[in-house]
Design an enzyme around this catalytic site. Structure first.
Site, mmCIF file in Angstrom:
data_model
loop_
_atom_site.group_PDB
_atom_site.id
_atom_site.type_symbol
_atom_site.label_atom_id
_atom_site.label_comp_id
_atom_site.label_asym_id
_atom_site.label_seq_id
_atom_site.Cartn_x
_atom_site.Cartn_y
_atom_site.Cartn_z
ATOM 1 N N ASN A 204 0.847 -1.195 0.000
ATOM 2 C CA ASN A 204 0.000 0.000 0.000
ATOM 3 C C ASN A 204 0.881 1.242 0.000
ATOM 4 O O ASN A 204 2.102 1.140 0.010
ATOM 5 C CB ASN A 204 -0.964 -0.013 1.191
ATOM 6 C CG ASN A 204 -0.217 -0.039 2.503
ATOM 7 O OD1 ASN A 204 0.456 0.913 2.866
ATOM 8 N ND2 ASN A 204 -0.314 -1.160 3.208
ATOM 9 N N LYS A 282 7.540 -18.473 -9.177
ATOM 10 C CA LYS A 282 6.923 -17.314 -9.822
ATOM 11 C C LYS A 282 5.706 -17.749 -10.660
ATOM 12 O O LYS A 282 5.811 -18.704 -11.435
ATOM 13 C CB LYS A 282 7.972 -16.644 -10.728
ATOM 14 C CG LYS A 282 7.471 -15.375 -11.353
ATOM 15 C CD LYS A 282 8.540 -14.730 -12.210
ATOM 16 C CE LYS A 282 7.924 -13.613 -13.016
ATOM 17 N NZ LYS A 282 8.791 -13.137 -14.075
ATOM 18 N N PRO A 300 -4.395 -11.113 11.397
ATOM 19 C CA PRO A 300 -4.780 -10.749 12.763
ATOM 20 C C PRO A 300 -4.756 -9.230 12.914
ATOM 21 O O PRO A 300 -3.950 -8.560 12.260
ATOM 22 C CB PRO A 300 -3.688 -11.387 13.629
ATOM 23 C CG PRO A 300 -2.549 -11.636 12.712
ATOM 24 C CD PRO A 300 -3.116 -11.805 11.331
ATOM 25 N N ASP A 301 -5.625 -8.684 13.752
ATOM 26 C CA ASP A 301 -5.627 -7.241 13.988
ATOM 27 C C ASP A 301 -4.689 -6.963 15.172
ATOM 28 O O ASP A 301 -4.961 -7.343 16.302
ATOM 29 C CB ASP A 301 -7.050 -6.758 14.289
ATOM 30 C CG ASP A 301 -7.143 -5.249 14.144
ATOM 31 O OD1 ASP A 301 -7.792 -4.785 13.203
ATOM 32 O OD2 ASP A 301 -6.528 -4.536 14.966
ATOM 33 N N PHE A 318 -4.852 4.692 14.208
ATOM 34 C CA PHE A 318 -5.111 5.652 13.135
ATOM 35 C C PHE A 318 -6.264 5.149 12.283
ATOM 36 O O PHE A 318 -6.495 3.935 12.202
ATOM 37 C CB PHE A 318 -3.856 5.846 12.270
ATOM 38 C CG PHE A 318 -2.875 6.789 12.908
ATOM 39 C CD1 PHE A 318 -2.088 6.370 13.974
ATOM 40 C CD2 PHE A 318 -2.766 8.096 12.477
ATOM 41 C CE1 PHE A 318 -1.206 7.241 14.592
ATOM 42 C CE2 PHE A 318 -1.890 8.981 13.085
ATOM 43 C CZ PHE A 318 -1.103 8.550 14.148
HETATM 44 O O1 C5P Z 1 -9.438 -1.106 10.243
HETATM 45 P P1 C5P Z 1 -8.330 -0.235 9.769
HETATM 46 O O2 C5P Z 1 -7.259 -0.962 9.009
HETATM 47 O O3 C5P Z 1 -8.776 1.022 9.096
HETATM 48 O O4 C5P Z 1 -7.659 0.260 11.154
HETATM 49 C C1 C5P Z 1 -6.550 1.082 11.175
HETATM 50 C C2 C5P Z 1 -5.856 0.967 12.495
HETATM 51 O O5 C5P Z 1 -5.735 -0.380 12.924
HETATM 52 C C3 C5P Z 1 -4.424 1.468 12.396
HETATM 53 O O6 C5P Z 1 -4.072 2.025 13.649
HETATM 54 C C4 C5P Z 1 -3.649 0.193 12.093
HETATM 55 O O7 C5P Z 1 -2.284 0.304 12.485
HETATM 56 C C5 C5P Z 1 -4.395 -0.844 12.909
HETATM 57 N N1 C5P Z 1 -4.405 -2.204 12.330
HETATM 58 C C6 C5P Z 1 -3.743 -3.221 12.994
HETATM 59 N N2 C5P Z 1 -3.767 -4.492 12.490
HETATM 60 C C7 C5P Z 1 -4.456 -4.779 11.363
HETATM 61 C C8 C5P Z 1 -5.144 -3.756 10.668
HETATM 62 C C9 C5P Z 1 -5.084 -2.467 11.182
HETATM 63 O O8 C5P Z 1 -3.105 -2.970 14.023
HETATM 64 N N3 C5P Z 1 -4.468 -6.033 10.900
#
Ligand code: C5P
Length: 393
Positions: A204, A282, A300-301, A318
């Site tokens: 990104n 590839k 994972p978040d 953010f």
């Molecule tokens: O849901 P979104 O991607 O918009 O959320 C953004 C926030 O969540 C940012 O602070 C980003 O660093 C965090 N994030 C995270 N892990 C992910 C996706 C987002 O810590 N897998």
């Protein structure tokens, strides 16, 4: 503190007079060096008056060299700032040239070097200027600005020199209003890369600048800072521990490896999804298939996991949104267990990969709007806000 102020040619050179005054008011000793072009915009006499010392412009000034020669001057400085830094001076620095006194001093000094670029917006956007800038940042040069706005040439865009008051404040960090000594701060920054095959990945547009600026600001407040970052060429702020990662899974694992976290700032643009099974070889284009389907699985978040910890760190995230900024950001803050969310509108040359940003900060007890400014300046203000919210409990 002894500060060498280098001034290169540009209409913003007159602002260097205010910079020198602010630095002197803050108790710094200042020496000024002009390039030949700078002397067309601002007079040595004015600068001598405000700096209280002779101003130098030439390498071949026998009298000045007999007093403090250029090597002694390079050693004398605790910090060097070039404001304004023109496209020409950036190019000469990137090449390591020493064809005037200023560029010679830059090679000869071991002091940290900061530049405040100022030029027409098209010049700033030129790939040659951006390539020189990337070389300089990779070498550890700190860049403040440029800011956006109306320019002397009548155009509007990125290229204005950051105001001298802000430059002086940035040079004179640490931030006396926040004491984070003893606090362990972990910051994620930059974009992750999710492999498709051995040569391709999903990425990104995040530059990592906001996270790096926050790391520098937290470090300046006295914290012990770890920066977990996706691939980028930015220089690590002095005193900050850096962990390089590639994927969201790596970033998550690096966060899990850190046992104690007091403040967690998730500034990274983490990929929400990864390729379920990256190809070992590839992927070949075939004559038969016009489409290629990749199956993606959720990552994972990171911020959500860190918010589940006990004891819970102060968690900052953010949100880059293209619409309904406040609404989506507030929802995200609560869903992910953040104490504070910094929401920014993307598009219109804001946010990703820009030197400046505008932020709406939202927490349980309130909201604060930070107008568009340099990310280094914003980072200091955000650390102050975090400190205020933490202190209010
Ligand atoms: O849901 P979104 O991607 O918009 O959320 C953004 C926030 O969540 C940012 O602070 C980003 O660093 C965090 N994030 C995270 N892990 C992910 C996706 C987002 O810590 N897998």
């Amino acid at each position: 503190m002894r500060i060498l102020v280098g001034i290169s040619g540009g209409i913003a050179a007159y602002k260097a007079i205010t910079l020198v005054r602010r630095l002197r008011e803050a108790g710094c000793e200042v020496r000024v060096v002009l390039t030949e072009a700078a002397a067309q915009f601002v007079t040595p006499l004015s600068l001598q008056a405000v700096s209280g010392a002779p101003v130098r412009a030439s390498l071949f000034d026998a009298e000045a060299e007999a007093g403090m020669d250029h090597i002694a001057l390079a050693r004398w400085a605790d910090q060097v700032i070039i404001a304004p830094a023109s496209a020409d001076v950036l190019a000469r620095m990137a090449q390591g040239m020493a064809n005037d006194l200023l560029t010679t001093l830059i090679l000869a000094t071991t002091a940290p070097v900061t530049i405040a670029p100022a030029m027409n917006r098209q010049m700033w956007a030129h790939p040659a200027v951006q390539a020189n800038l990337a070389t300089l940042t990779a070498r550890g040069v700190r860049v403040i600005g440029p800011a956006s706005g109306s320019q002397a040439c009548g155009e509007v865009g990125a290229g204005r020199m950051v105001e001298p008051e802000i430059l002086a404040a940035q040079l004179l960090a640490p931030n006396p209003s926040v004491n984070w000594r003893g606090k362990r701060v972990v910051i994620t920054a930059g974009g992750t890369q999710e492999p498709i095959d051995p040569v391709r990945f999903i990425a990104n547009r995040s530059s990592g600048k906001m996270g790096f600026a926050l790391a520098a600001a937290a470090q300046a407040a006295g914290a012990t800072v770890t920066l977990i970052c996706g691939p980028n060429a930015l220089a690590t702020p002095a005193g900050v521990a850096r962990v390089n990662v590639q994927t969201a899974l790596d970033m998550h694992a690096a966060m899990m490896d850190i046992a104690q976290i007091d403040v967690f700032i998730g500034a990274a643009a983490v990929a929400d999804y990864r390729v379920a099974e990256p190809a070992v070889q590839k992927i070949k284009k075939t004559a038969a298939a016009d489409t290629l389907t990749l199956t993606l699985v959720k990552n994972p978040d990171i911020i959500h996991s860190v918010a589940q910890r006990s004891p819970k760190p102060f968690v900052v995230g953010f949100a880059a949104e293209t619409e309904q900024l406040r609404h989506y950001a507030s929802q995200k803050r609560m869903a992910k267990g953040m104490d504070l969310i910094c929401a920014n509108q993307v598009g219109e040359n804001l946010g990703f990969d820009q030197p400046d940003n505008a932020i709406t900060a939202i927490w349980a007890g309130g909201e604060q709007v930070f107008e568009r400014s340099d990310k280094a300046v914003l980072a200091t203000q955000l650390v102050e806000l975090m400190n205020k919210i933490i202190e209010q409990g």
